[in-house]
Design an enzyme around this catalytic site. Sequence first.
Site, mmCIF file in Angstrom:
data_model
loop_
_atom_site.group_PDB
_atom_site.id
_atom_site.type_symbol
_atom_site.label_atom_id
_atom_site.label_comp_id
_atom_site.label_asym_id
_atom_site.label_seq_id
_atom_site.Cartn_x
_atom_site.Cartn_y
_atom_site.Cartn_z
ATOM 1 N N THR A 126 29.354 28.206 28.157
ATOM 2 C CA THR A 126 27.979 28.694 28.333
ATOM 3 C C THR A 126 27.053 28.165 27.235
ATOM 4 O OG1 THR A 126 28.863 30.705 29.318
ATOM 5 C CG2 THR A 126 26.592 30.802 28.529
ATOM 6 N N GLU A 127 25.837 27.836 27.637
ATOM 7 C CA GLU A 127 24.803 27.398 26.687
ATOM 8 C C GLU A 127 23.563 28.265 26.874
ATOM 9 O OE1 GLU A 127 24.241 23.198 27.305
ATOM 10 O OE2 GLU A 127 26.266 22.747 26.586
ATOM 11 N N PRO A 128 22.629 28.211 25.934
ATOM 12 C CA PRO A 128 21.438 29.063 26.080
ATOM 13 C C PRO A 128 20.723 28.872 27.418
ATOM 14 C CG PRO A 128 21.515 28.134 23.871
ATOM 15 C CD PRO A 128 22.640 27.505 24.639
ATOM 16 N N SER A 132 25.289 30.674 34.622
ATOM 17 C CA SER A 132 25.850 30.516 35.977
ATOM 18 C C SER A 132 25.845 29.044 36.380
ATOM 19 C CB SER A 132 25.023 31.319 36.980
ATOM 20 O OG SER A 132 24.989 32.682 36.625
ATOM 21 N N ILE A 157 30.167 33.046 22.905
ATOM 22 C CA ILE A 157 31.532 32.525 22.943
ATOM 23 C C ILE A 157 32.489 33.530 22.293
ATOM 24 C CG2 ILE A 157 33.022 30.576 22.365
ATOM 25 C CD1 ILE A 157 30.628 30.045 24.401
ATOM 26 N N THR A 158 33.327 34.129 23.137
ATOM 27 C CA THR A 158 34.307 35.118 22.681
ATOM 28 C C THR A 158 35.263 34.470 21.678
ATOM 29 O OG1 THR A 158 34.179 36.215 24.813
ATOM 30 C CG2 THR A 158 36.102 36.737 23.452
ATOM 31 N N GLN A 335 30.473 61.576 34.120
ATOM 32 C CA GLN A 335 30.019 62.728 34.909
ATOM 33 C C GLN A 335 31.033 63.870 34.844
ATOM 34 O OE1 GLN A 335 27.055 62.103 35.887
ATOM 35 N NE2 GLN A 335 26.632 64.102 36.765
ATOM 36 N N GLU A 362 32.411 35.294 33.170
ATOM 37 C CA GLU A 362 33.351 34.545 34.022
ATOM 38 C C GLU A 362 32.867 34.533 35.482
ATOM 39 O OE1 GLU A 362 37.386 34.443 33.035
ATOM 40 O OE2 GLU A 362 37.065 35.218 31.017
HETATM 41 C C1 FAD Z 1 30.269 39.493 25.774
HETATM 42 C C2 FAD Z 1 30.224 38.145 26.438
HETATM 43 C C3 FAD Z 1 31.269 37.247 26.236
HETATM 44 C C4 FAD Z 1 31.226 35.978 26.812
HETATM 45 N N1 FAD Z 1 32.237 35.080 26.553
HETATM 46 C C5 FAD Z 1 32.089 33.791 26.954
HETATM 47 C C6 FAD Z 1 33.038 32.782 26.531
HETATM 48 O O1 FAD Z 1 34.018 33.064 25.842
HETATM 49 N N2 FAD Z 1 32.794 31.500 26.902
HETATM 50 C C7 FAD Z 1 31.734 31.126 27.672
HETATM 51 O O2 FAD Z 1 31.588 29.931 27.951
HETATM 52 N N3 FAD Z 1 30.833 32.063 28.097
HETATM 53 C C8 FAD Z 1 30.986 33.370 27.756
HETATM 54 N N4 FAD Z 1 30.057 34.323 28.149
HETATM 55 C C9 FAD Z 1 28.908 33.898 28.961
HETATM 56 C C10 FAD Z 1 28.970 34.391 30.401
HETATM 57 O O3 FAD Z 1 29.988 33.727 31.106
HETATM 58 C C11 FAD Z 1 27.565 34.218 31.011
HETATM 59 O O4 FAD Z 1 26.736 35.180 30.394
HETATM 60 C C12 FAD Z 1 27.584 34.368 32.526
HETATM 61 O O5 FAD Z 1 28.234 33.267 33.128
HETATM 62 C C13 FAD Z 1 26.162 34.490 33.124
HETATM 63 O O6 FAD Z 1 25.343 33.470 32.651
HETATM 64 P P1 FAD Z 1 23.903 33.836 32.019
HETATM 65 O O7 FAD Z 1 24.118 34.923 31.034
HETATM 66 O O8 FAD Z 1 23.281 32.580 31.561
HETATM 67 O O9 FAD Z 1 23.100 34.448 33.224
HETATM 68 P P2 FAD Z 1 22.233 33.628 34.307
HETATM 69 O O10 FAD Z 1 23.061 32.514 34.863
HETATM 70 O O11 FAD Z 1 20.913 33.293 33.729
HETATM 71 O O12 FAD Z 1 22.042 34.715 35.447
HETATM 72 C C14 FAD Z 1 21.064 35.734 35.362
HETATM 73 C C15 FAD Z 1 21.051 36.495 36.698
HETATM 74 O O13 FAD Z 1 20.729 35.587 37.768
HETATM 75 C C16 FAD Z 1 21.752 35.616 38.747
HETATM 76 N N5 FAD Z 1 21.950 34.277 39.319
HETATM 77 C C17 FAD Z 1 22.105 33.092 38.664
HETATM 78 N N6 FAD Z 1 22.286 32.098 39.534
HETATM 79 C C18 FAD Z 1 22.261 32.649 40.776
HETATM 80 C C19 FAD Z 1 22.411 32.149 42.106
HETATM 81 N N7 FAD Z 1 22.652 30.842 42.346
HETATM 82 N N8 FAD Z 1 22.316 33.021 43.134
HETATM 83 C C20 FAD Z 1 22.102 34.343 42.911
HETATM 84 N N9 FAD Z 1 21.955 34.883 41.685
HETATM 85 C C21 FAD Z 1 22.042 34.042 40.635
HETATM 86 C C22 FAD Z 1 23.007 36.086 38.012
HETATM 87 O O14 FAD Z 1 23.960 36.653 38.901
HETATM 88 C C23 FAD Z 1 22.412 37.092 37.049
HETATM 89 O O15 FAD Z 1 22.230 38.317 37.715
HETATM 90 C C24 FAD Z 1 30.130 35.612 27.636
HETATM 91 C C25 FAD Z 1 29.092 36.544 27.856
HETATM 92 C C26 FAD Z 1 29.120 37.775 27.263
HETATM 93 C C27 FAD Z 1 27.969 38.725 27.503
#
Ligand code: FAD
Length: 383
Positions: A126-128, A132, A157-158, A335, A362
């Site tokens: 994942t990047e900023p 998804s 990144i966990t 609850q 994930e």
């Molecule tokens: C505590 C924690 C630990 C994590 N650990 C890791 C790790 O170890 N390594 C790693 O690489 N990542 C990690 N992540 C990142 C995680 O996998 C991402 O946060 C996740 O994939 C969602 O990406 P995003 O946060 O950019 O949300 P976004 O992709 O911006 O999504 C925002 C919203 O839009 C929706 N959305 C996006 N695209 C679509 C679509 N095509 N259709 C419908 N809805 C859509 C999503 O479902 C969501 O509701 C971690 C995150 C957290 C919070």
Amino acid sequence: MDLTLTDEQQAFRDLARDFLDHEAVPHRTQWDRDESVDLEIIAKMAEIGFFGLTIPEEYGGLGGDYLTYVLGMEELGRADSALRGIVSVSNGLFGKSVLGFGTEEQKQEWLPRIASGTSLGCFGLTEPDTGSDAGNLTSRARRDGDDYVLNGQKLFITNGTWADVALVFARTSDDGPRGVTAFLVPTDAAGFEAREVKGKLGLRGQATAELFLSDVRVPSSARLGEEGQGFKIAMTSLDKGRVSVAAGCVGIVQGCLETSVSYATSRTQFGKQLAGFQLVQALIADMSVDADAARLLVWRCADLIDRGEPFGTAASKAKLFASEAAVRAANNAIQVYGGAGYVDEHPAEKYLRDARVMTLYEGTSQIQKLLIGRAETGVNAFV
Ligand SMILES: Cc1cc2nc3c(=O)[nH]c(=O)nc-3n(C[C@H](O)[C@H](O)[C@H](O)COP(=O)(O)OP(=O)(O)OC[C@H]3O[C@@H](n4cnc5c(N)ncnc54)[C@H](O)[C@@H]3O)c2cc1C
């Protein structure tokens, strides 16, 4: 609920539960408040075998089957999801990627260290600006003689600040997902920096980091798989990772059920046990059904994996159902507890805070639905 488990599977589950009930459950509230587990738990978990569950014996693991692995993940989820995440990322997302795609040298270098818990791995996808939409990631790896030079940023990144090695996905060409390549980057490499992400809602005991790569130089022998194979490696690992998340969620639902039954049978209102009220029983009944249904979906995945069958869609279904069920069950557990459920003296509120991220990482619930929908209809809704 029990299908037939082998004596070994049953024995591991019992060992794991007993260990976690003594070594994790009494400390989890304090770890949560401290925003870090006591790192001594890592070595103790390694002794039980958590970090080597699916790593073959020749690389120092237990060489267990996948059902044993999900039994372990369920027990970790029931005890403390922060611990499940630490294990799942190091043994699972990192270890299984190396096992599946690594050269013999890479396996020899990393897997014994992962299995013994002497090193933790992390998974940097994942990047900023790409979560998804990971196939559009922008971190770069430029070939320079026999080396690669990596630049970019990773988010959430966990294990990021605790890991000795990061599996980093970076772009080697502009060809969309086909331009992504995977690298095994030691976290002490020059130009590599990990910064803790603070203030999380849940999973507070585990490290979550932002990674910064600034001209990080690695030899070509650090490349995992071929150039352009990185996205496939990431997606293959995440398929199994989703089963692990789902198994952890089964543990959350099970934990919510157990603690709710315990409270409802011990507290009295209107002159009778809470458990004697039909509306309280309804909350508990829903948890019980969710625990069984989620567990069956997870065990089906484990069975498919152990038989070498395709399991991707089954993993999406298990992850979607179990993660939503975990949020539901934890909310209902609060609850059942009433006001006491709102305070961290009891486990219900931590279960809810930890469960909440399970529908996000994930692959969010929406992404799982698109994967399942694509499998059912043959139509790709991502593009
Ligand atoms: C505590 C924690 C630990 C994590 N650990 C890791 C790790 O170890 N390594 C790693 O690489 N990542 C990690 N992540 C990142 C995680 O996998 C991402 O946060 C996740 O994939 C969602 O990406 P995003 O946060 O950019 O949300 P976004 O992709 O911006 O999504 C925002 C919203 O839009 C929706 N959305 C996006 N695209 C679509 C679509 N095509 N259709 C419908 N809805 C859509 C999503 O479902 C969501 O509701 C971690 C995150 C957290 C919070």
